[in-house]
Design a protein around this motif. Sequence first.
Motif, PDB file in Angstrom:
ATOM      1  N   TYR A 115       0.798  -1.219   0.000  1.00 50.40           N
ATOM      2  CA  TYR A 115       0.000   0.000   0.000  1.00 50.40           C
ATOM      3  C   TYR A 115       0.835   1.276   0.000  1.00 50.40           C
ATOM      4  O   TYR A 115       0.340   2.345  -0.341  1.00 50.40           O
ATOM      5  N   PHE A 116       2.069   1.200   0.443  1.00 44.76           N
ATOM      6  CA  PHE A 116       2.927   2.370   0.560  1.00 44.76           C
ATOM      7  C   PHE A 116       4.320   2.040   0.062  1.00 44.76           C
ATOM      8  O   PHE A 116       4.711   0.883  -0.006  1.00 44.76           O
ATOM      9  N   ILE A 117       5.075   3.096  -0.242  1.00 45.46           N
ATOM     10  CA  ILE A 117       6.502   2.917  -0.490  1.00 45.46           C
ATOM     11  C   ILE A 117       7.225   3.369   0.779  1.00 45.46           C
ATOM     12  O   ILE A 117       6.759   4.261   1.496  1.00 45.46           O
ATOM     13  N   PHE A 118       8.323   2.729   1.069  1.00 45.88           N
ATOM     14  CA  PHE A 118       9.094   3.030   2.264  1.00 45.88           C
ATOM     15  C   PHE A 118      10.451   3.585   1.836  1.00 45.88           C
ATOM     16  O   PHE A 118      10.992   3.184   0.812  1.00 45.88           O
ATOM     17  N   GLY A 119      10.974   4.500   2.624  1.00 47.86           N
ATOM     18  CA  GLY A 119      12.290   5.059   2.345  1.00 47.86           C
ATOM     19  C   GLY A 119      13.076   5.236   3.621  1.00 47.86           C
ATOM     20  O   GLY A 119      12.512   5.514   4.681  1.00 47.86           O
ATOM     21  N   LEU A 120      14.380   5.051   3.506  1.00 46.09           N
ATOM     22  CA  LEU A 120      15.303   5.340   4.605  1.00 46.09           C
ATOM     23  C   LEU A 120      15.885   6.718   4.320  1.00 46.09           C
ATOM     24  O   LEU A 120      16.493   6.935   3.269  1.00 46.09           O
ATOM     25  N   PHE A 121      15.669   7.652   5.238  1.00 45.71           N
ATOM     26  CA  PHE A 121      16.180   9.013   5.097  1.00 45.71           C
ATOM     27  C   PHE A 121      17.280   9.227   6.119  1.00 45.71           C
ATOM     28  O   PHE A 121      17.124   8.861   7.292  1.00 45.71           O
ATOM     29  N   MET A 152      10.481   6.245   6.498  1.00 45.43           N
ATOM     30  CA  MET A 152       9.266   6.986   6.188  1.00 45.43           C
ATOM     31  C   MET A 152       8.443   6.201   5.176  1.00 45.43           C
ATOM     32  O   MET A 152       8.975   5.350   4.461  1.00 45.43           O
ATOM     33  N   MET A 153       7.155   6.485   5.142  1.00 47.64           N
ATOM     34  CA  MET A 153       6.267   5.808   4.194  1.00 47.64           C
ATOM     35  C   MET A 153       5.411   6.838   3.471  1.00 47.64           C
ATOM     36  O   MET A 153       4.979   7.824   4.062  1.00 47.64           O
ATOM     37  N   PHE A 154       5.224   6.584   2.184  1.00 41.75           N
ATOM     38  CA  PHE A 154       4.492   7.508   1.321  1.00 41.75           C
ATOM     39  C   PHE A 154       3.580   6.709   0.398  1.00 41.75           C
ATOM     40  O   PHE A 154       3.898   5.570   0.039  1.00 41.75           O
ATOM     41  N   PRO A 155       2.475   7.328  -0.034  1.00 41.84           N
ATOM     42  CA  PRO A 155       1.576   6.619  -0.949  1.00 41.84           C
ATOM     43  C   PRO A 155       2.170   6.473  -2.349  1.00 41.84           C
ATOM     44  O   PRO A 155       1.784   5.570  -3.094  1.00 41.84           O
ATOM     45  N   ALA A 156       3.114   7.364  -2.730  1.00 41.57           N
ATOM     46  CA  ALA A 156       3.717   7.310  -4.062  1.00 41.57           C
ATOM     47  C   ALA A 156       5.034   8.079  -4.055  1.00 41.57           C
ATOM     48  O   ALA A 156       5.284   8.887  -3.158  1.00 41.57           O
ATOM     49  N   ARG A 157       5.862   7.862  -5.066  1.00 41.78           N
ATOM     50  CA  ARG A 157       7.155   8.555  -5.171  1.00 41.78           C
ATOM     51  C   ARG A 157       6.971  10.071  -5.249  1.00 41.78           C
ATOM     52  O   ARG A 157       7.777  10.826  -4.732  1.00 41.78           O
ATOM     53  N   GLU A 158       5.925  10.510  -5.888  1.00 42.53           N
ATOM     54  CA  GLU A 158       5.665  11.949  -6.000  1.00 42.53           C
ATOM     55  C   GLU A 158       5.472  12.567  -4.613  1.00 42.53           C
ATOM     56  O   GLU A 158       5.977  13.653  -4.336  1.00 42.53           O
ATOM     57  N   ALA A 159       4.768  11.895  -3.734  1.00 40.59           N
ATOM     58  CA  ALA A 159       4.563  12.397  -2.373  1.00 40.59           C
ATOM     59  C   ALA A 159       5.889  12.456  -1.621  1.00 40.59           C
ATOM     60  O   ALA A 159       6.135  13.388  -0.846  1.00 40.59           O
ATOM     61  N   GLU A 160       6.743  11.486  -1.844  1.00 42.59           N
ATOM     62  CA  GLU A 160       8.061  11.488  -1.217  1.00 42.59           C
ATOM     63  C   GLU A 160       8.875  12.687  -1.703  1.00 42.59           C
ATOM     64  O   GLU A 160       9.484  13.404  -0.901  1.00 42.59           O
ATOM     65  N   SER A 161       8.868  12.944  -2.988  1.00 40.56           N
ATOM     66  CA  SER A 161       9.587  14.096  -3.554  1.00 40.56           C
ATOM     67  C   SER A 161       9.045  15.405  -3.006  1.00 40.56           C
ATOM     68  O   SER A 161       9.820  16.326  -2.681  1.00 40.56           O
ATOM     69  N   ARG A 162       7.721  15.514  -2.895  1.00 46.69           N
ATOM     70  CA  ARG A 162       7.113  16.727  -2.330  1.00 46.69           C
ATOM     71  C   ARG A 162       7.553  16.935  -0.885  1.00 46.69           C
ATOM     72  O   ARG A 162       7.826  18.059  -0.462  1.00 46.69           O
ATOM     73  N   TRP A 163       7.600  15.839  -0.105  1.00 45.43           N
ATOM     74  CA  TRP A 163       8.008  15.951   1.294  1.00 45.43           C
ATOM     75  C   TRP A 163       9.434  16.488   1.385  1.00 45.43           C
ATOM     76  O   TRP A 163       9.716  17.401   2.173  1.00 45.43           O
ATOM     77  N   THR A 200      13.103  -1.524  -0.797  1.00 44.78           N
ATOM     78  CA  THR A 200      12.394  -2.471  -1.658  1.00 44.78           C
ATOM     79  C   THR A 200      12.411  -3.849  -1.009  1.00 44.78           C
ATOM     80  O   THR A 200      13.334  -4.180  -0.259  1.00 44.78           O
ATOM     81  N   ASN A 201      11.395  -4.602  -1.262  1.00 37.24           N
ATOM     82  CA  ASN A 201      11.339  -6.000  -0.821  1.00 37.24           C
ATOM     83  C   ASN A 201      11.653  -6.167   0.659  1.00 37.24           C
ATOM     84  O   ASN A 201      12.707  -6.661   1.038  1.00 37.24           O
ATOM     85  N   VAL A 202      10.746  -5.730   1.504  1.00 35.45           N
ATOM     86  CA  VAL A 202      10.909  -5.928   2.940  1.00 35.45           C
ATOM     87  C   VAL A 202      10.920  -7.437   3.194  1.00 35.45           C
ATOM     88  O   VAL A 202       9.949  -8.128   2.938  1.00 35.45           O
ATOM     89  N   LEU A 203      12.052  -7.945   3.653  1.00 35.47           N
ATOM     90  CA  LEU A 203      12.221  -9.383   3.819  1.00 35.47           C
ATOM     91  C   LEU A 203      11.939  -9.859   5.233  1.00 35.47           C
ATOM     92  O   LEU A 203      11.689 -11.038   5.453  1.00 35.47           O
ATOM     93  N   LYS A 204      12.023  -8.954   6.179  1.00 36.26           N
ATOM     94  CA  LYS A 204      11.709  -9.320   7.560  1.00 36.26           C
ATOM     95  C   LYS A 204      11.272  -8.070   8.291  1.00 36.26           C
ATOM     96  O   LYS A 204      11.881  -7.014   8.162  1.00 36.26           O
ATOM     97  N   PHE A 205      10.213  -8.205   9.057  1.00 33.75           N
ATOM     98  CA  PHE A 205       9.775  -7.126   9.931  1.00 33.75           C
ATOM     99  C   PHE A 205       9.158  -7.772  11.144  1.00 33.75           C
ATOM    100  O   PHE A 205       8.118  -8.407  11.042  1.00 33.75           O
ATOM    101  N   GLY A 206       9.800  -7.656  12.264  1.00 31.28           N
ATOM    102  CA  GLY A 206       9.256  -8.238  13.484  1.00 31.28           C
ATOM    103  C   GLY A 206      10.357  -8.575  14.465  1.00 31.28           C
ATOM    104  O   GLY A 206      11.536  -8.590  14.127  1.00 31.28           O
TER     105      GLY A 206
END
Length: 170
Positions: free
Chosen positions: A72-78, A120-131, A152-158
Amino acid sequence: MTDDAPEWEFSHRDVVILRELARDPQVSSRELTDILAEEYDIDVSHVTISESIRRMREEGVFREAIIPNEEYFIFGLFEFKFDPEHFAEEWRAAMEYIRDSPNTLFYFLSDGEYQWKTVMMFPAREAESRWIHEFYKQHGKVVANIRNSVVTNVLKFGTDPELLESLNDD
């Protein structure tokens, strides 16, 4: 979130409950009653388990967060590198902007050249660029550079339940 570490004396039962919640956060207290009896030889009512979980939650022993499926979202490490010239006057407003952003999932400090980091999480790359654009407009004086990486490809979360055993070490 509080800045204080919780004051909690972990019993063996507390650790087992946390381990089972880490294994399956949706497990019911009735199911936990059966698991504790069958796997750990701990005889306790589901009411007591519910009460233990409630007290640990209230004391801040663990945190709960809603993490949407990564589809549902894209994730980024800032990573934020400071401009020391304006740091003293500008750091707090920039830190609060990042911390309070609805896009910030996880925010932490580290050592090294890039000392503030956030997932961070965004609905799309455009929203990330705006932020990023808005952040630089408002707080660019304090930040020399933002390094961001697409997650990309979250392989483990927990949390691995076994890690929690150390909470009850004497």
